[in-house]
Design a protein around this motif. Structure first.
Motif, short mmCIF file in Angstrom:
data_model
loop_
_atom_site.label_atom_id
_atom_site.label_comp_id
_atom_site.label_asym_id
_atom_site.label_seq_id
_atom_site.Cartn_x
_atom_site.Cartn_y
_atom_site.Cartn_z
N GLU A 111 0.83 -1.21 0.00
CA GLU A 111 0.00 0.00 0.00
C GLU A 111 0.86 1.26 0.00
OE1 GLU A 111 -4.08 -0.15 2.28
OE2 GLU A 111 -2.53 -1.11 3.50
N LEU A 112 1.84 1.28 0.88
CA LEU A 112 2.70 2.45 0.99
C LEU A 112 3.46 2.69 -0.31
CD1 LEU A 112 4.13 1.90 4.59
CD2 LEU A 112 2.59 3.73 3.88
N GLU A 113 3.94 1.63 -0.93
CA GLU A 113 4.69 1.76 -2.18
C GLU A 113 3.81 2.34 -3.28
OE1 GLU A 113 7.98 1.84 -4.45
OE2 GLU A 113 7.87 1.31 -2.32
N GLU A 114 2.55 1.89 -3.34
CA GLU A 114 1.64 2.40 -4.36
C GLU A 114 1.38 3.89 -4.19
OE1 GLU A 114 -1.79 -0.07 -3.95
OE2 GLU A 114 -0.93 -1.75 -5.09
N PHE A 115 1.15 4.33 -2.96
CA PHE A 115 0.90 5.76 -2.72
C PHE A 115 2.17 6.57 -2.97
CE2 PHE A 115 -2.89 4.37 -0.29
CZ PHE A 115 -3.82 5.23 -0.87
N ALA A 116 3.33 6.03 -2.59
CA ALA A 116 4.59 6.74 -2.81
C ALA A 116 4.85 6.93 -4.30
CB ALA A 116 5.74 5.98 -2.16
N GLN A 117 4.58 5.92 -5.09
CA GLN A 117 4.78 6.02 -6.54
C GLN A 117 3.80 7.02 -7.16
OE1 GLN A 117 7.10 4.87 -8.49
NE2 GLN A 117 8.16 3.60 -6.96
N ARG A 118 2.58 7.05 -6.67
CA ARG A 118 1.59 8.02 -7.18
C ARG A 118 2.04 9.45 -6.89
NH1 ARG A 118 -4.35 6.80 -5.25
NH2 ARG A 118 -4.66 8.72 -6.47
N ILE A 119 2.58 9.65 -5.68
CA ILE A 119 3.06 10.99 -5.33
C ILE A 119 4.26 11.36 -6.19
CG2 ILE A 119 4.16 12.34 -3.49
CD1 ILE A 119 2.37 10.83 -1.50
N LYS A 120 5.16 10.43 -6.40
CA LYS A 120 6.33 10.68 -7.25
C LYS A 120 5.91 11.13 -8.64
CE LYS A 120 10.26 8.31 -9.46
NZ LYS A 120 9.84 8.56 -10.85
N THR A 121 4.96 10.42 -9.22
CA THR A 121 4.47 10.77 -10.56
C THR A 121 3.83 12.15 -10.57
OG1 THR A 121 4.10 8.43 -11.07
CG2 THR A 121 2.94 10.06 -12.42
N ARG A 122 3.09 12.46 -9.53
CA ARG A 122 2.38 13.73 -9.47
C ARG A 122 3.34 14.91 -9.33
NH1 ARG A 122 -2.75 14.98 -7.88
NH2 ARG A 122 -3.25 13.07 -9.02
N VAL A 123 4.33 14.80 -8.46
CA VAL A 123 5.22 15.94 -8.23
C VAL A 123 6.21 16.12 -9.37
CG1 VAL A 123 4.99 15.73 -5.73
CG2 VAL A 123 6.91 14.62 -6.86
N ASP A 124 6.40 15.08 -10.19
CA ASP A 124 7.17 15.16 -11.43
C ASP A 124 8.59 15.68 -11.20
OD1 ASP A 124 7.56 14.85 -14.14
OD2 ASP A 124 6.66 16.75 -14.69
N ASP A 125 8.91 16.85 -11.78
CA ASP A 125 10.28 17.36 -11.71
C ASP A 125 10.74 17.72 -10.31
OD1 ASP A 125 10.68 17.01 -14.36
OD2 ASP A 125 10.41 19.11 -14.93
N ALA A 126 9.81 17.87 -9.38
CA ALA A 126 10.19 18.21 -8.00
C ALA A 126 10.70 16.99 -7.24
CB ALA A 126 9.02 18.83 -7.26
N PHE A 127 10.49 15.80 -7.79
CA PHE A 127 10.94 14.58 -7.11
C PHE A 127 12.45 14.49 -7.16
CE2 PHE A 127 12.36 10.17 -7.47
CZ PHE A 127 11.90 9.65 -6.25
N VAL A 128 13.06 14.20 -6.00
CA VAL A 128 14.51 14.01 -5.92
C VAL A 128 14.85 12.55 -5.67
CG1 VAL A 128 16.62 14.63 -4.69
CG2 VAL A 128 14.86 16.36 -5.07
N SER A 129 14.24 11.98 -4.60
CA SER A 129 14.65 10.63 -4.23
C SER A 129 13.65 10.03 -3.25
CB SER A 129 16.04 10.67 -3.58
OG SER A 129 16.42 9.41 -3.07
N PHE A 130 13.60 8.71 -3.20
CA PHE A 130 12.93 8.01 -2.12
C PHE A 130 13.94 7.84 -0.99
CE2 PHE A 130 10.28 6.15 -5.65
CZ PHE A 130 9.09 6.75 -5.27
#
Length: 419
Positions: A237-256
């Motif tokens: 569950e956590l991985e799915e939500f984390a990936q959705r957030i990563k996709t949404r923030v796009d260029d602002a994503f740095v790292s997990f």
């Protein structure tokens, strides 16, 4: 049901800001590995009434209370005496502990002061947690169904007692439930804008998963915390939500991961076999310090030239005297030349340069304190950016350092699509 744990740190020096309480953070991190969570962290003064009040309150909300500080031999270290009175017990001198304290002084070829004998005083009906790396032992005492655990405030001694004695026993209290975290590091977008962009995802989080925003200068770290009885299901569950957030923030994503900006940046550069150097004027080596604080940074980072004086800029970075005279050291042409010079002199892929007025003096109406130029030289050219900070010297330097890392990350990201 999860065990409720409270941490109490004792010391005037913490309340007065003379030292930073790193003990509580470390203990909470270790406890989380065993799915044990902290419900309260309290810092109090070396005063009998403050200690008693803290104990009284802790009794109402925790089953285990971890106490650090106040176990030294001086008059201001009153934790044991106050605790003994509160528990209705007495202090007795433990001969094994006393011999250990004496042996430490003997190994150092020093005479032991008489007051150090007090460090061998322990609760008459409690348990001693032997401290092999220091003079103050840990103590374990159960009072009205609440376990109180006392440890020295010296970090390496506390960590030894926690690791050797406390965590193994507390791990037996681990509930059948699990606590898991996922971290998403973002940069270049403010907390409120970030929250707005992922509001619908946050609204879909089930009750057992919470989202926290952990902002710092220039970055926002998101933490998803979930609880559940099935670790594999929870992690999915956590991985799915984390990936959705990563996709949404796009260029602002740095790292997990729970990492700092410099650590994430160096990891990404290392994966591409990219090298880095710095040329610092107004930041005076602060960027280098942040970078080299990361273990393994030498795989990427090759060195720095602290070019505080103009002659260093000319002699080591090949900045032209003409540019310095025409534009001044705090200018776009000069900071670009510094970055190019560092990239060439140190033979690296990327170089970061800073030049500015950190303050408090040296500013003019046209060039006020807080004016900072930052440049990044890369295989594809050089990019410079102007910043205007309006803080004191220390904060201006820290802001310049963080924005240097952010600009480097932006350049590396844009030039390496897989980074």
């Amino acid at each position: 049901m999860a065990t409720k744990i409270e941490i109490i740190t004792i010391g005037d020096e913490i309340l007065q800001g003379q030292i930073v309480d790193t003990n509580s953070a470390w203990m909470a991190q270790q406890l989380l590995q065993f799915h044990l969570s902290v419900v309260q962290i309290t810092t109090i003064a070396d005063r009998q009434e403050a200690i008693v009040e803290a104990f009284e309150q802790a009794q109402t909300r925790a089953e285990v209370v971890l106490v650090t500080g106040g176990l030294g031999p001086t008059k201001d270290d009153i934790t044991k005496k106050t605790a003994a009175e509160y528990f209705g017990t007495s202090l007795v001198r433990d001969q094994k502990v006393l011999e250990h304290v004496r042996s430490i002084f003997s190994k150092r070829n020093r005479e032991m002061p008489a007051i150090n004998e007090m460090q061998a005083d322990v609760f008459s009906d409690g348990e001693v947690l032997f401290n092999a790396v220091g003079t103050a032992p840990g103590l374990w005492f159960k009072h009205k169904d609440v376990v109180f655990i006392f440890m020295p405030g010296v970090p390496f001694e506390m960590k030894y007692i926690m690791s050797e004695h406390v965590l193994p026993r507390l791990s037996e209290r681990t509930s059948t439930g699990f606590i898991e975290n996922r971290y998403i590091l973002t940069a270049g977008v403010g907390e409120s804008h970030l929250a707005t962009s992922i509001a619908d995802i946050e609204a879909e989080l089930p009750e057992h998963i919470r989202l926290a925003y952990l902002p710092k200068l220039g970055i926002v770290r998101l933490r998803l915390t979930g609880t559940g009885s099935d670790a594999s299901v929870l992690n999915k569950e956590l991985e799915e939500f984390a990936q959705r957030i990563k996709t949404r923030v796009d260029d602002a994503f740095v790292s997990f991961g729970n990492v700092e900006m410099e650590s994430a940046l160096l990891s990404q550069m290392a994966s591409r076999k990219l090298t880095l150097a710095t040329a610092e004027s107004c930041t005076g080596g602060n960027i280098a310090a942040r970078i080299t604080s990361v273990p393994g940074s030498g795989d990427v980072y090759k060195g720095s030239i602290i070019s505080y004086a103009n002659e260093i800029k000319m002699n080591l970075l090949s900045v032209s005297e003409t540019d310095l005279a025409a534009y001044g050291p705090v200018s776009e042409p000069v900071v670009k030349a510094m970055a190019i010079g560092a990239r060439t002199a140190l033979n690296v892929d990327y170089a970061v340069a800073t030049s500015g007025l950190a303050g408090p003096d040296g500013g003019t109406e046209d060039l006020p304190v807080g004016t900072i130029w930052i440049a990044v030289a890369s295989p594809k050219g050089v990019l410079a950016r102007l910043f205007h900070f309006h803080n004191d010297r220390a904060i201006n330097i820290e802001r310049a350092t963080t924005n240097s890392l952010l600009l480097l990350w932006e350049v590396v990201r844009d030039q390496n699509s897989t980074v």
